[in-house]
Design a protein around this motif. Sequence first.
Motif, short mmCIF file in Angstrom:
data_model
loop_
_atom_site.label_atom_id
_atom_site.label_comp_id
_atom_site.label_asym_id
_atom_site.label_seq_id
_atom_site.Cartn_x
_atom_site.Cartn_y
_atom_site.Cartn_z
N CYS A 146 -0.55 4.72 11.03
CA CYS A 146 -1.56 4.53 10.00
C CYS A 146 -2.68 3.67 10.57
O CYS A 146 -2.53 3.07 11.64
CB CYS A 146 -0.97 3.95 8.72
SG CYS A 146 0.31 2.74 8.92
N ARG B 292 4.50 -0.61 6.15
CA ARG B 292 3.62 -0.80 7.30
C ARG B 292 3.99 -2.06 8.07
O ARG B 292 4.38 -3.07 7.49
CB ARG B 292 2.15 -0.90 6.86
CG ARG B 292 1.62 0.39 6.29
CD ARG B 292 0.12 0.37 6.06
NE ARG B 292 -0.30 -0.76 5.25
CZ ARG B 292 -1.57 -1.11 5.05
NH1 ARG B 292 -2.54 -0.43 5.63
NH2 ARG B 292 -1.87 -2.14 4.30
N SER C 199 -6.42 -8.36 6.99
CA SER C 199 -6.68 -7.87 5.63
C SER C 199 -8.03 -7.19 5.66
O SER C 199 -8.92 -7.62 6.39
CB SER C 199 -6.72 -9.03 4.64
OG SER C 199 -5.47 -9.68 4.60
N CYS D 169 -11.50 -0.62 5.15
CA CYS D 169 -10.53 0.03 4.26
C CYS D 169 -9.21 0.28 4.98
O CYS D 169 -9.15 0.30 6.21
CB CYS D 169 -11.08 1.34 3.72
SG CYS D 169 -11.26 2.65 4.95
N ASP D 170 -8.18 0.44 4.18
CA ASP D 170 -6.89 0.91 4.64
C ASP D 170 -6.87 2.42 4.39
O ASP D 170 -7.07 2.85 3.25
CB ASP D 170 -5.75 0.28 3.82
CG ASP D 170 -5.48 -1.16 4.17
OD1 ASP D 170 -5.32 -1.46 5.36
OD2 ASP D 170 -5.42 -1.98 3.24
N PRO E 5 -4.92 5.64 3.61
CA PRO E 5 -3.61 5.80 2.98
C PRO E 5 -2.72 6.88 3.60
O PRO E 5 -1.64 7.15 3.09
CB PRO E 5 -3.98 6.16 1.55
CG PRO E 5 -5.26 6.91 1.69
CD PRO E 5 -5.99 6.24 2.82
N GLU F 46 4.10 -6.74 3.00
CA GLU F 46 3.32 -6.64 4.24
C GLU F 46 2.75 -7.98 4.66
O GLU F 46 2.25 -8.74 3.83
CB GLU F 46 2.15 -5.67 4.05
CG GLU F 46 2.56 -4.25 3.89
CD GLU F 46 1.35 -3.33 3.73
OE1 GLU F 46 1.55 -2.13 3.88
OE2 GLU F 46 0.23 -3.80 3.47
N MET G 237 0.84 -1.17 0.00
CA MET G 237 0.00 0.00 0.00
C MET G 237 0.89 1.23 0.00
O MET G 237 1.84 1.32 0.76
CB MET G 237 -0.89 -0.05 1.24
CG MET G 237 -1.26 1.31 1.78
SD MET G 237 -2.82 1.34 2.59
CE MET G 237 -3.76 2.24 1.40
N GLN H 125 -6.48 1.27 9.89
CA GLN H 125 -7.41 0.49 9.08
C GLN H 125 -8.79 0.63 9.71
O GLN H 125 -8.92 0.63 10.93
CB GLN H 125 -7.05 -1.00 9.10
CG GLN H 125 -5.79 -1.37 8.40
CD GLN H 125 -5.49 -2.86 8.52
OE1 GLN H 125 -5.64 -3.45 9.58
NE2 GLN H 125 -5.08 -3.47 7.41
#
Length: 193
Positions: A104, A127, A151, A159-160, A162, A146, A1, A106
């Motif tokens: 970061c 990450r 997941s 979602c991740d 960004p 990663e 990502m 998720q």
Amino acid sequence: MMLTPVTADESAYLAADEAVDHTHPLVRETAARLSARTDGDLAAYARAAYEFVRDAIPHSADVDDWRLTWRASDVLAQRVGICHAKSHALVALLRAEGIPAGFCYQKLNVLHGLIALRLPGARRWVRQDARGNKPGVNAQFSLDREQLAFSVWPEKGECDYPVLYAEPHPVVLRALRQARDRAHLWHLLDTAL
């Protein structure tokens, strides 16, 4: 990502703050102990710090510990924390040895916290998820690909995000500070970001 840093100023990813108190004696002592085993190899140190936080500091939900920690030094002292708190500890340990690191997130069923680091000379942020392993969760340190704890499933609304933050997101810090217990914390984080 691909991550987008909130600032191009890399020094922001080395700074100490209230949650990432890498100048605290316990953080410095822990970093020195881990560093002594890696002969100045920053990649080996990053792995050692990651594995220490992942394995030696249990996720509070996994061990049914209701204490809420949020400051890196408190996580190291009490040896417990949720993903966000463990991320604060890992970032503090990395920054203590001069490795730029940030935060970061998720969006899962609640907001999940992880980190990204960039070794000096590396071209990209990578990450890492020090949440802690258990049956069904197998996060591993890697600078190549990663292997996070979770997941995301976009079809479930996950979602991740960004964005790479230099400091813990204010909503996360507020939730960690205000929560009465872990159940209340999950509720506060469910509405975050």
